[in-house]
Design an enzyme around this catalytic site. Sequence first.
Site, PDB file in Angstrom:
ATOM      1  N   GLY A 288      -4.356  -1.480  -4.085  1.00 12.60           N
ATOM      2  CA  GLY A 288      -4.914  -0.157  -3.808  1.00 12.60           C
ATOM      3  C   GLY A 288      -3.812   0.682  -3.192  1.00 12.60           C
ATOM      4  O   GLY A 288      -3.113   0.213  -2.283  1.00 12.60           O
TER       5      GLY A 288
ATOM      6  N   GLU B  71      -3.614   3.121  -1.113  1.00 15.75           N
ATOM      7  CA  GLU B  71      -3.634   3.397   0.328  1.00 15.75           C
ATOM      8  C   GLU B  71      -3.453   2.124   1.154  1.00 15.75           C
ATOM      9  O   GLU B  71      -2.757   2.133   2.171  1.00 15.75           O
ATOM     10  CB  GLU B  71      -4.946   4.087   0.697  1.00 15.75           C
ATOM     11  CG  GLU B  71      -5.178   5.393  -0.053  1.00 15.75           C
ATOM     12  CD  GLU B  71      -5.707   5.197  -1.471  1.00 15.75           C
ATOM     13  OE1 GLU B  71      -5.691   6.175  -2.239  1.00 15.75           O
ATOM     14  OE2 GLU B  71      -6.144   4.074  -1.807  1.00 15.75           O
TER      15      GLU B  71
ATOM     16  N   ASN C 202      -1.830  -0.455   0.090  1.00 15.42           N
ATOM     17  CA  ASN C 202      -0.418  -0.809  -0.099  1.00 15.42           C
ATOM     18  C   ASN C 202       0.444  -0.135   0.959  1.00 15.42           C
ATOM     19  O   ASN C 202       1.344  -0.756   1.550  1.00 15.42           O
ATOM     20  CB  ASN C 202       0.071  -0.372  -1.482  1.00 15.42           C
ATOM     21  CG  ASN C 202      -0.522  -1.178  -2.617  1.00 15.42           C
ATOM     22  OD1 ASN C 202      -1.115  -2.228  -2.412  1.00 15.42           O
ATOM     23  ND2 ASN C 202      -0.361  -0.678  -3.829  1.00 15.42           N
TER      24      ASN C 202
ATOM     25  N   ARG D  64     -14.458  -0.437 -11.850  1.00 13.37           N
ATOM     26  CA  ARG D  64     -14.722   0.189 -10.554  1.00 13.37           C
ATOM     27  C   ARG D  64     -15.887   1.184 -10.611  1.00 13.37           C
ATOM     28  O   ARG D  64     -16.275   1.724  -9.572  1.00 13.37           O
ATOM     29  CB  ARG D  64     -13.467   0.885 -10.040  1.00 13.37           C
ATOM     30  CG  ARG D  64     -13.082   2.104 -10.830  1.00 13.37           C
ATOM     31  CD  ARG D  64     -11.672   2.616 -10.617  1.00 13.37           C
ATOM     32  NE  ARG D  64     -11.117   2.548  -9.299  1.00 13.37           N
ATOM     33  CZ  ARG D  64      -9.847   2.900  -9.031  1.00 13.37           C
ATOM     34  NH1 ARG D  64      -9.060   3.352 -10.012  1.00 13.37           N
ATOM     35  NH2 ARG D  64      -9.372   2.814  -7.813  1.00 13.37           N
TER      36      ARG D  64
ATOM     37  N   LYS E 285       9.521  12.692  -5.573  1.00 13.59           N
ATOM     38  CA  LYS E 285       9.899  11.396  -6.141  1.00 13.59           C
ATOM     39  C   LYS E 285      10.571  11.627  -7.490  1.00 13.59           C
ATOM     40  O   LYS E 285       9.993  12.248  -8.383  1.00 13.59           O
ATOM     41  CB  LYS E 285       8.653  10.517  -6.318  1.00 13.59           C
ATOM     42  CG  LYS E 285       7.876  10.238  -5.040  1.00 13.59           C
ATOM     43  CD  LYS E 285       6.634   9.414  -5.370  1.00 13.59           C
ATOM     44  CE  LYS E 285       5.731   9.236  -4.173  1.00 13.59           C
ATOM     45  NZ  LYS E 285       4.513   8.459  -4.510  1.00 13.59           N
TER      46      LYS E 285
ATOM     47  N   GLY F 132      12.057   8.984  -9.353  1.00 11.83           N
ATOM     48  CA  GLY F 132      12.206   7.725 -10.084  1.00 11.83           C
ATOM     49  C   GLY F 132      13.594   7.135  -9.934  1.00 11.83           C
ATOM     50  O   GLY F 132      14.104   6.966  -8.824  1.00 11.83           O
TER      51      GLY F 132
ATOM     52  N   GLY G  91       3.565  -0.075  -7.734  1.00 13.21           N
ATOM     53  CA  GLY G  91       3.609  -0.163  -6.275  1.00 13.21           C
ATOM     54  C   GLY G  91       4.845   0.447  -5.649  1.00 13.21           C
ATOM     55  O   GLY G  91       4.909   0.586  -4.418  1.00 13.21           O
ATOM     56  N   ALA G  92       5.832   0.825  -6.470  1.00 13.22           N
ATOM     57  CA  ALA G  92       7.077   1.355  -5.911  1.00 13.22           C
ATOM     58  C   ALA G  92       6.842   2.649  -5.137  1.00 13.22           C
ATOM     59  O   ALA G  92       7.434   2.871  -4.072  1.00 13.22           O
ATOM     60  CB  ALA G  92       8.096   1.575  -7.020  1.00 13.22           C
TER      61      ALA G  92
ATOM     62  N   ASP H  65       4.139   3.624  -3.576  1.00 14.67           N
ATOM     63  CA  ASP H  65       3.471   3.333  -2.300  1.00 14.67           C
ATOM     64  C   ASP H  65       4.470   2.770  -1.289  1.00 14.67           C
ATOM     65  O   ASP H  65       4.423   3.113  -0.101  1.00 14.67           O
ATOM     66  CB  ASP H  65       2.329   2.342  -2.510  1.00 14.67           C
ATOM     67  CG  ASP H  65       1.303   2.830  -3.517  1.00 14.67           C
ATOM     68  OD1 ASP H  65       1.097   4.056  -3.620  1.00 14.67           O
ATOM     69  OD2 ASP H  65       0.715   1.986  -4.218  1.00 14.67           O
TER      70      ASP H  65
END
Length: 313
Positions: A34, A36, A38, A106, A223, A225, A252-253, A255
């Site tokens: 998730g 947040e 993370n 979900r 960001k 990349g 995940g990067a 986060d």
Amino acid sequence: MSGIDVLTLGETMGTIRAEGTLGVGPEPRISIAGAESNVAIGLARLGHRSAWSSVLGSDAIGDLIVRTLAAERVDTTAVRREQGAPSGILVSQQRPMGRARVDYHRAHSAFTAIGPADARAALDLRPGVVHLSGITPALGPGPAEATLALAGAARTAGMKVSLDVNFRSRLWSPEQARPVLAELATCADVVFGDPGELALITSGARMDLEALFGLGVGEVVIKLGGDGARVRTAGDDVLRPALPVDVVDPIGAGDAFVAGYLSALLEDLPLPQRLERGNACGAAVVSSRGDWEAMLTRTDLDSLDTAPGDVQR
């Protein structure tokens, strides 16, 4: 004095990840994910007091999520368990030619029952910073109301608010997202996003930094990349390159980057060092599989001056 350094709010799901096509055979890996949570894990590993607020089902997946976050020293006292509704599940498969398929289960999850009362209760933790994501309000009316309520209440209380745009086209359209993101941005001190995501907030085809500053945002973190990251304020413009790493799994990067940046912000480090810490945390995650498992610890940060592959004894 705040009780918690950073409070996050959002949905976390149990994850089933298969290294190939899901089927009878080698067992897939079970974990949680998730955006947040993370960030909360990343901050906790870096030595900060983080908390995560959410609603989970009273089921095995919910138990797994709470146990995992507790093991990572994330405060879960603002998590409510909802009877009769399931926790969300994510299924990921690696397909031929490097492609991945992700299925989300979900809809009608326990998290959709979250509301403003949950957000207000979470503020009892007296956080110094409230971090929110654009994913959460896309999950339904309750999550949207909770996110907006938390942002507004935190702003009124004088808490710092952080927003990661995190636009997900599978959840909502740009037209649906724009007014909600713009309202959240009026409460935010720091906004994270790639150029396209940041353009969403200001209704333009291109990122408009002056318009973001006009909404009251103090720091815009862009960001980029593989090109690194940039931060703009009313008086500063700082760019830092990404660390050279072999990309194994990019999930995940972003986060991890946010966790690193907020960690440096909490320590009142200068803008260049905030970007550098964020880039280091993001690089660690992309070089391993998993959304958060490779998040850096404080000890890892202190040893970044060693050469890759070195063994510390």
